[in-house]
Design a protein around this motif. Structure first.
Motif, PDB file in Angstrom:
ATOM      1  N   ILE A   1       2.577  20.683   7.809  1.00  0.00           N
ATOM      2  CA  ILE A   1       3.865  20.158   8.277  1.00  0.00           C
ATOM      3  C   ILE A   1       3.647  19.099   9.352  1.00  0.00           C
ATOM      4  N   MET A   2       2.682  19.359  10.235  1.00  0.00           N
ATOM      5  CA  MET A   2       2.437  18.370  11.289  1.00  0.00           C
ATOM      6  C   MET A   2       1.886  17.079  10.690  1.00  0.00           C
ATOM      7  N   ALA A   3       0.992  17.209   9.685  1.00  0.00           N
ATOM      8  CA  ALA A   3       0.479  16.010   9.019  1.00  0.00           C
ATOM      9  C   ALA A   3       1.633  15.259   8.366  1.00  0.00           C
ATOM     10  N   GLY A   4       2.557  16.015   7.739  1.00  0.00           N
ATOM     11  CA  GLY A   4       3.711  15.386   7.102  1.00  0.00           C
ATOM     12  C   GLY A   4       4.557  14.629   8.112  1.00  0.00           C
ATOM     13  N   GLU A   5       4.733  15.233   9.302  1.00  0.00           N
ATOM     14  CA  GLU A   5       5.525  14.576  10.342  1.00  0.00           C
ATOM     15  C   GLU A   5       4.879  13.264  10.766  1.00  0.00           C
ATOM     16  N   LEU A   6       3.550  13.286  10.890  1.00  0.00           N
ATOM     17  CA  LEU A   6       2.835  12.066  11.275  1.00  0.00           C
ATOM     18  C   LEU A   6       3.011  10.985  10.215  1.00  0.00           C
ATOM     19  N   ILE A   7       2.872  11.403   8.928  1.00  0.00           N
ATOM     20  CA  ILE A   7       2.999  10.424   7.854  1.00  0.00           C
ATOM     21  C   ILE A   7       4.413   9.843   7.833  1.00  0.00           C
ATOM     22  N   ALA A   8       5.421  10.712   8.061  1.00  0.00           N
ATOM     23  CA  ALA A   8       6.804  10.226   8.053  1.00  0.00           C
ATOM     24  C   ALA A   8       7.025   9.201   9.167  1.00  0.00           C
ATOM     25  N   THR A   9       6.485   9.487  10.358  1.00  0.00           N
ATOM     26  CA  THR A   9       6.623   8.538  11.468  1.00  0.00           C
ATOM     27  C   THR A   9       5.965   7.211  11.111  1.00  0.00           C
ATOM     28  N   TRP A  10       4.804   7.305  10.496  1.00  0.00           N
ATOM     29  CA  TRP A  10       4.037   6.115  10.149  1.00  0.00           C
ATOM     30  C   TRP A  10       4.771   5.304   9.078  1.00  0.00           C
ATOM     31  N   LEU A  11       5.371   6.019   8.103  1.00  0.00           N
ATOM     32  CA  LEU A  11       6.145   5.337   7.060  1.00  0.00           C
ATOM     33  C   LEU A  11       7.298   4.564   7.687  1.00  0.00           C
ATOM     34  N   ARG A  12       8.006   5.240   8.624  1.00  0.00           N
ATOM     35  CA  ARG A  12       9.152   4.601   9.267  1.00  0.00           C
ATOM     36  C   ARG A  12       8.731   3.336   9.999  1.00  0.00           C
ATOM     37  N   LYS A  13       7.552   3.388  10.634  1.00  0.00           N
ATOM     38  CA  LYS A  13       7.061   2.226  11.374  1.00  0.00           C
ATOM     39  C   LYS A  13       6.761   1.072  10.427  1.00  0.00           C
ATOM     40  N   THR A  14       6.155   1.409   9.272  1.00  0.00           N
ATOM     41  CA  THR A  14       5.808   0.366   8.315  1.00  0.00           C
ATOM     42  C   THR A  14       7.043  -0.377   7.837  1.00  0.00           C
ATOM     43  N   PHE A  15       8.154   0.340   7.716  1.00  0.00           N
ATOM     44  CA  PHE A  15       9.333  -0.283   7.119  1.00  0.00           C
ATOM     45  C   PHE A  15      10.315  -0.813   8.145  1.00  0.00           C
ATOM     46  N   GLN A  16       9.949  -0.795   9.413  1.00  0.00           N
ATOM     47  CA  GLN A  16      10.901  -1.257  10.419  1.00  0.00           C
ATOM     48  C   GLN A  16      10.953  -2.776  10.493  1.00  0.00           C
TER      49      GLN A  16
ATOM     50  N   ALA B   1       0.841  -1.204   0.000  1.00  0.00           N
ATOM     51  CA  ALA B   1       0.000   0.000   0.000  1.00  0.00           C
ATOM     52  C   ALA B   1       0.874   1.250   0.000  1.00  0.00           C
ATOM     53  N   VAL B   2       1.975   1.213   0.781  1.00  0.00           N
ATOM     54  CA  VAL B   2       2.853   2.383   0.831  1.00  0.00           C
ATOM     55  C   VAL B   2       3.493   2.618  -0.533  1.00  0.00           C
ATOM     56  N   TYR B   3       4.000   1.530  -1.159  1.00  0.00           N
ATOM     57  CA  TYR B   3       4.612   1.698  -2.483  1.00  0.00           C
ATOM     58  C   TYR B   3       3.618   2.294  -3.461  1.00  0.00           C
ATOM     59  N   LEU B   4       2.407   1.696  -3.470  1.00  0.00           N
ATOM     60  CA  LEU B   4       1.384   2.162  -4.392  1.00  0.00           C
ATOM     61  C   LEU B   4       1.066   3.632  -4.132  1.00  0.00           C
ATOM     62  N   GLY B   5       0.890   3.953  -2.849  1.00  0.00           N
ATOM     63  CA  GLY B   5       0.585   5.331  -2.487  1.00  0.00           C
ATOM     64  C   GLY B   5       1.673   6.278  -2.940  1.00  0.00           C
ATOM     65  N   MET B   6       2.938   5.890  -2.738  1.00  0.00           N
ATOM     66  CA  MET B   6       4.048   6.766  -3.123  1.00  0.00           C
ATOM     67  C   MET B   6       4.039   7.001  -4.619  1.00  0.00           C
ATOM     68  N   VAL B   7       3.893   5.911  -5.399  1.00  0.00           N
ATOM     69  CA  VAL B   7       3.898   6.058  -6.849  1.00  0.00           C
ATOM     70  C   VAL B   7       2.747   6.957  -7.289  1.00  0.00           C
ATOM     71  N   MET B   8       1.577   6.755  -6.664  1.00  0.00           N
ATOM     72  CA  MET B   8       0.424   7.561  -7.057  1.00  0.00           C
ATOM     73  C   MET B   8       0.661   9.041  -6.757  1.00  0.00           C
ATOM     74  N   VAL B   9       1.224   9.319  -5.590  1.00  0.00           N
ATOM     75  CA  VAL B   9       1.449  10.720  -5.228  1.00  0.00           C
ATOM     76  C   VAL B   9       2.460  11.351  -6.180  1.00  0.00           C
ATOM     77  N   VAL B  10       3.519  10.596  -6.522  1.00  0.00           N
ATOM     78  CA  VAL B  10       4.535  11.154  -7.418  1.00  0.00           C
ATOM     79  C   VAL B  10       3.928  11.416  -8.789  1.00  0.00           C
ATOM     80  N   VAL B  11       3.151  10.429  -9.303  1.00  0.00           N
ATOM     81  CA  VAL B  11       2.539  10.612 -10.622  1.00  0.00           C
ATOM     82  C   VAL B  11       1.599  11.807 -10.616  1.00  0.00           C
ATOM     83  N   TRP B  12       0.786  11.887  -9.554  1.00  0.00           N
ATOM     84  CA  TRP B  12      -0.130  13.029  -9.456  1.00  0.00           C
ATOM     85  C   TRP B  12       0.648  14.346  -9.463  1.00  0.00           C
ATOM     86  N   SER B  13       1.751  14.405  -8.705  1.00  0.00           N
ATOM     87  CA  SER B  13       2.528  15.643  -8.623  1.00  0.00           C
ATOM     88  C   SER B  13       3.101  16.007  -9.975  1.00  0.00           C
TER      89      SER B  13
END
Lengths: 270, 268
Positions: B253-268, A26-38
């Motif tokens: 920016i705060m939303a971005g910080e939350l997403i970054a934390t969440w991304l890091r958790k997913t990939f740990q 889901a993260v990969y898909l989301g990232m690709v989608m956001v980049v394409v949209w941008s």
């Protein structure tokens, strides 16, 4: 990673559980989608790109040779002002960040509400870019180095306070208990119990922030908050590219020197 | 102090326990002198400060209530900032992989590491805003200048830390992969990357966060995004609109910080 101990019972080992795999996908898909949209929606005028390399070359030929005679008359003073802004801003930030950091440390102030309030201050300070702080303080104090210094200080509180609170929370409780048992007063516990333990972290945080502030104070002048950014802005508005080159070289040198100084002092401290 | 004479009485012991540190006191005194000197150099006076506080009260009063009537302009700027941050992070992080690898001194010969390190040093030492100015002059106003500036900044940060991470890896695994007859790319993919990927994701998400912050600022010098709107509002003294923009930037920016934390958790 779920490398479980009972591999005998589950012969087929998989690195991730299905839900983990799904989350990653889901993260990969989301990232690709956001980049394409941008890429599809960003407002780029392709005509500007066709001659970008020519424009770049033109800019650098206009900058060459740097107007070195401009350095002693104007750049040097502005450079010193920038360094003063960075240093004073860092000192002011530390003065303000120490109480907030103490309030945020859970082993110093055992009240959750106070901790959370202090953390809110720290987050607010970090969420606003130093240029925005500078804009605000230029509106308040008028253009000049005062606005720049206070902007640097407000921006740094969050960084210094957060790291300081973490360092305090990591302090060993043994000496503190010994001091309390000996009947030391609260300020004495802070100075003789916590301070010696936090001191190395404190200096390294302060130096690190100073290094960042030297970089940041160089751009504050673009919004009127003093320092070398001010003369950079005016040199660019008058298309005096050789002067711009001199200013950029000066900034580059100072930033590199600041980094070398910080690394040297850190090596001696730690 | 008489440290070597082993004092018998309690008073002597106490004196040794907390000896005054004259060197530290001198450093603190030096700081105090410097503050007074520098404040004088920069013409800080108490009057200016007090006048400023009065003006600050007026300023804050004019910021409230925030004005969201021009929300379309606001949303447009925020989206453009987001696009700048996303594209710059994607390109910058992808470019950092080869550049960081080239800068790692334990895997690459000197004639490769030196230019790569020079590029990283150059990208690192200028603030993204200054780089943005140069790109605005070179390729004109608009988000492209901001994107290029942030790409350069991302390379400076991610490639540097990536190179440092590679230099700290264990070479045993690299040797083992090499001993199987793997090609250079095989060694990199199987021997090097698995050891550094977790850290790479760590500072990539940090850089994403940092790019999001800076993408709201490059507009001040014409690099696209919400910064231009913010600066214009400031110059027109539209302080209630400024307040609205600031609230939105901080929320983003705060939303971005939350997403970054969440991304890091997913990939740990």
């Amino acid at each position: 990673m779920t490398l479980s101990a009972d591999t005998r019972e589950t012969p087929r080992w998989e690195r991730f559980t299905p839900s983990q795999r799904l989350a990653r996908f889901a993260v990969y898909l989301g990232m690709v989608m956001v980049v394409v949209w941008s890429v599809r929606n960003v407002r780029i005028i392709p005509e500007f790109l066709y001659d970008a390399h020519n424009q770049m070359a033109d800019l650098f030929t206009r900058m060459w040779p740097p107007d070195l005679a401009y350095y002693p008359s104007t750049v040097h003073g502005a450079l010193i002002e920038t360094l003063h802004i960075a240093t004073l801003g860092t000192i002011l930030a530390i003065v303000m960040a120490v109480p907030v950091g103490l309030m945020a440390a859970r082993n110093i102030v055992p009240f959750r509400l106070v901790n959370e309030f202090a953390k809110l201050i720290l987050v607010a300070s970090r969420s606003v870019n130093s240029l925005v702080w500078a804009l605000l303080f230029v509106a308040v104090f008028g253009p000049g180095a005062l606005a720049g210094t206070i902007a640097i200080a407000f921006r740094s509180i969050g960084f210094v306070g957060k790291l300081l609170a973490e360092a305090i929370e990591e302090a060993n409780a043994g000496p503190i208990e010994a001091l309390t048992a000996a009947g030391a007063s609260w300020p004495k516990v802070l100075i003789k119990g916590y301070w010696p333990q936090v001191q190395p972290a404190f200096w390294s945080i302060a130096l690190f922030r100073w290094d960042i502030n030297v970089r940041e104070s160089a751009v504050l002048g673009l919004v009127g908050a003093g320092g070398i950014g001010l003369i950079l802005d005016s040199a660019m508005n008058f298309f005096q590219w050789t002067r711009v080159a001199t200013i950029l070289i000066a900034i580059f040198t100072v930033v590199i020197l600041a980094e070398i100084v910080v690394t040297r002092i850190r090596k001696r401290l730690i | 102090m008489s440290a070597d004479t082993a004092p018998q009485d309690a008073a002597g012991l106490r004196a040794r326990a907390f000896r005054p540190d004259w060197r530290m006191r001198a450093i603190w005194a030096g700081f105090a002198v410097y503050v007074v000197y520098a404040a004088g150099q920069l013409n800080f006076t108490w009057d200016r400060f007090v006048i400023g506080l009065d003006r600050g009260a007026v300023f804050l009063g004019r910021m409230f209530p925030p004005e969201f009537a021009r929300w379309q302009l606001l949303a447009e700027g925020l989206l453009e900032s987001l696009q700048i941050a996303v594209i710059a992070s994607a390109v910058g992080i992808l470019l950092s992989l080869p550049i960081g690898l080239m800068a790692a001194r334990n895997l690459m010969p000197v004639f490769v590491t030196v230019p790569a390190r020079a590029l990283i040093a150059l990208a690192r030492s200028f603030h993204p805003i200054i780089v943005a100015i140069i790109f605005v002059k070179a390729i004109g106003f608009g988000p492209l200048a901001g994107i290029f500036a942030l790409i350069l900044g991302s390379i400076g940060f991610v490639a540097k830390l990536f190179a440092e991470a590679i230099e700290e890896i264990s070479l045993k695994q690299v040797e083992a992969v090499r001993a199987t007859g793997a090609s250079f790319m095989g060694v990199v993919i199987m021997g090097v990357l698995p050891q550094v990927l977790a850290r790479f994701i760590g500072f990539s998400t940090y850089q994403l966060d940092s790019n999001l912050r800076n993408s709201t600022m490059v507009g001040i010098v014409g690099g696209g995004g919400i910064g231009g709107t913010l600066f214009a509002a400031f110059q027109r003294f539209d302080y209630d609109f400024v307040a609205a923009i600031l609230i939105c930037i901080i929320a983003m920016i705060m939303a971005g910080e939350l997403i970054a934390t969440w991304l890091r958790k997913t990939f740990q």
